[in-house]
Design an enzyme around this catalytic site. Structure first.
Site, mmCIF file in Angstrom:
data_model
loop_
_atom_site.group_PDB
_atom_site.id
_atom_site.type_symbol
_atom_site.label_atom_id
_atom_site.label_comp_id
_atom_site.label_asym_id
_atom_site.label_seq_id
_atom_site.Cartn_x
_atom_site.Cartn_y
_atom_site.Cartn_z
ATOM 1 N N ASN A 9 0.847 -1.130 -0.079
ATOM 2 C CA ASN A 9 0.043 -0.062 -0.025
ATOM 3 C C ASN A 9 1.016 1.257 0.164
ATOM 4 O O ASN A 9 2.058 1.191 0.047
ATOM 5 C CB ASN A 9 -0.989 -0.032 1.106
ATOM 6 N N LYS B 289 9.963 -16.730 -10.265
ATOM 7 C CA LYS B 289 9.041 -15.719 -10.921
ATOM 8 C C LYS B 289 8.017 -16.154 -11.898
ATOM 9 O O LYS B 289 8.274 -17.068 -12.731
ATOM 10 C CB LYS B 289 10.097 -14.888 -11.701
ATOM 11 N N PRO C 198 -3.497 -12.249 9.696
ATOM 12 C CA PRO C 198 -3.545 -12.310 11.079
ATOM 13 C C PRO C 198 -4.205 -10.519 11.468
ATOM 14 O O PRO C 198 -3.381 -9.803 11.074
ATOM 15 C CB PRO C 198 -2.561 -12.582 11.973
ATOM 16 N N LEU D 176 -3.967 -5.934 15.572
ATOM 17 C CA LEU D 176 -4.463 -5.105 16.918
ATOM 18 C C LEU D 176 -5.232 -6.048 17.670
ATOM 19 O O LEU D 176 -5.168 -5.814 18.703
ATOM 20 C CB LEU D 176 -5.206 -3.942 16.050
ATOM 21 N N PHE E 156 -4.743 2.378 14.762
ATOM 22 C CA PHE E 156 -5.084 3.536 13.767
ATOM 23 C C PHE E 156 -5.955 3.006 12.563
ATOM 24 O O PHE E 156 -6.101 1.837 12.290
ATOM 25 C CB PHE E 156 -3.699 3.980 13.176
ATOM 26 N N LYS F 9 -14.698 0.053 14.746
ATOM 27 C CA LYS F 9 -13.322 -0.648 14.719
ATOM 28 C C LYS F 9 -12.651 -0.596 16.078
ATOM 29 O O LYS F 9 -12.139 -1.812 16.576
ATOM 30 C CB LYS F 9 -12.228 0.012 14.078
ATOM 31 N N LYS G 291 -12.223 -4.429 17.532
ATOM 32 C CA LYS G 291 -10.925 -4.909 17.924
ATOM 33 C C LYS G 291 -10.670 -4.919 19.473
ATOM 34 O O LYS G 291 -9.605 -5.921 19.827
ATOM 35 C CB LYS G 291 -9.782 -3.997 17.271
#
Length: 398
Positions: free
Chosen positions: A208, A286, A304, A307, A324, A338, A342
């Site tokens: 990301n 590859k 997994p 948090l 976060f 969240k 969590k």
């Protein structure tokens, strides 16, 4: 606490020297003795009379003071202090320190001392980012010298970026930490940061846009307050902070293992942008195009939830678990959900829509979600967000 401690304060030449006057005043208010040293360039920005009046001691300016040098005064000055603070620390003085030069009183004191040294760098953004300054900084930090700042912001020269000297409260916190008296002294905190890379084959991966800047700034801010920081980082675009234990990982599963190995801890701050999925059928070699025009089929498996795993540990759960939430819409609602899902104590939520420029950028605008509700913070540099959050963590663990 700094009460009863003697600080040798070296003031180098830069516009940020005006902040040093306030630093002296606040150190004296806290019961510290301040022995000031000024370079010739520093006298262009603040007067020795002002510095001496606030410090309550004469300013030391000349290496070749015959009375004092008869007693090797430059050596006694540095060795009688509990801490040497350089504020502002200019690019020139840092270069002298890194090269072991001693051509004036300030650089000679720094070379002759075995007392801990804390630098508060201040310079133009291009000087701060120049490869020579980066090399010098690395040398100094590898020599065990502590650094606080610099921060990002507008500069006297009209430019914007990193290079502003840390604010006085930050320098005071760094001084307390260097003296073993920071508000997080004795606390162990695990911080995750950066993206994770999930392999497709040996040369390709899924990732990301996280740069790791916010997690890095937070680890640095916590260490400045005296915490023992274990910094678990994915392949970030920014260099890791100094003065912390660094654990480098690539995948989400490696990150979980590293965090669990770092426990027990007083707090865990999960700032990493962890991939939700990994490729279950990643290739050992590859992948090659076969000429059919068909793309390979990738099977995804869920990673997994680091948090949640840390927040729901039965035996060695950290006293404070902070997550976060990077969202693109309905930020507060998603973050509150969240936090409940969590099981963590706090969530730091932000809007990472492309138009905000936050992911990969220098600034952040967050909302802190706690059991007491949502607290919106103004748009700040990532360093300022980190410092504010670090202080809140210190308060929570007090």
């Amino acid at each position: 606490m700094v009460s009863g401690k003697r600080i040798l304060l070296i003031v180098a030449g830069g516009i940020a020297a005006y902040k040093t006057l306030d630093l002296i005043r606040r150190l004296r208010e806290r019961g510290a003795a301040v022995t000031p040293v000024m370079t010739q360039a520093a006298e262009r920005f603040v007067t020795p009379l002002s510095v001496s009046a606030l410090a309550g001691e004469a300013v030391h300016r000349d290496l070749f003071d015959l009375t004092r040098e008869a007693e090797m005064g430059h050596i006694q000055l540095s060795r009688s202090a509990d801490l040497v603070v350089v504020a502002p620390a200019t690019a020139n003085l840092m270069a002298k320190m890194a090269g072991g030069l001693a051509d004036d009183l300030a650089s000679t004191l720094l070379l002759a001392t075995d007392t801990p040294v804390l630098l508060a760098p201040a310079m133009n953004v291009r000087m701060w980012t120049h490869p020579a300054t980066r090399r010098n900084l690395g040398v100094l930090q590898s020599d065990g010298i502590r650094v606080v700042g610099p921060n990002e912001g507008d500069m006297a020269c009209g430019e914007y970026g990193p290079g502003r000297m840390a604010e006085v409260p930050e320098i005071l916190s760094a001084i307390e930490a260097a003296l073993g008296a920071g508000p997080l002294a004795g606390r162990r905190i695990v911080v995750t940061s950066g993206p994770t890379h999930e392999p497709i084959d040996p040369v390709r991966y899924i990732a990301n846009r996280s740069s790791g800047a916010q997690g890095t700034a937070l680890a640095r801010a916590l260490a400045t307050l005296g915490a023992e920081v274990v910094f678990v980082t994915g392949p970030a675009a920014v260099p890791p902070p100094q003065g912390v234990e660094i654990v480098r990982v690539e995948t989400a599963r490696e990150m979980l293992a590293a965090v669990e190995a770092a426990l027990p801890a007083d707090a865990a701050v999960c700032a990493a942008a962890v991939a939700d999925w990994h490729v279950a059928n990643a290739a050992d070699q590859k992948m090659k195009k076969d000429g059919s025009g068909r793309a390979p089929v990738l099977d995804f498996a869920e990673n997994p939830d680091i948090l949640a795993r840390i927040a729901r540990r039965a035996e060695d759960r950290p006293r404070l678990v902070v997550g976060f939430a990077a969202e693109t819409h309905d930020v507060v609602a998603h973050a509150e959900a969240k936090r409940a899902r969590k099981g963590c104590d706090w969530i730091v939520a932000n809007d990472v829509s492309p138009a905000t420029g936050i992911m990969g950028g220098a600034e952040n605008e967050v909302t802190l979600i706690t059991g007491s509700g949502a607290e919106a913070w103004p748009r700040l540099s990532k360093d300022e967000v980190a410092q504010r959050l670090a202080r809140r963590i210190a308060e929570a663990l007090a």
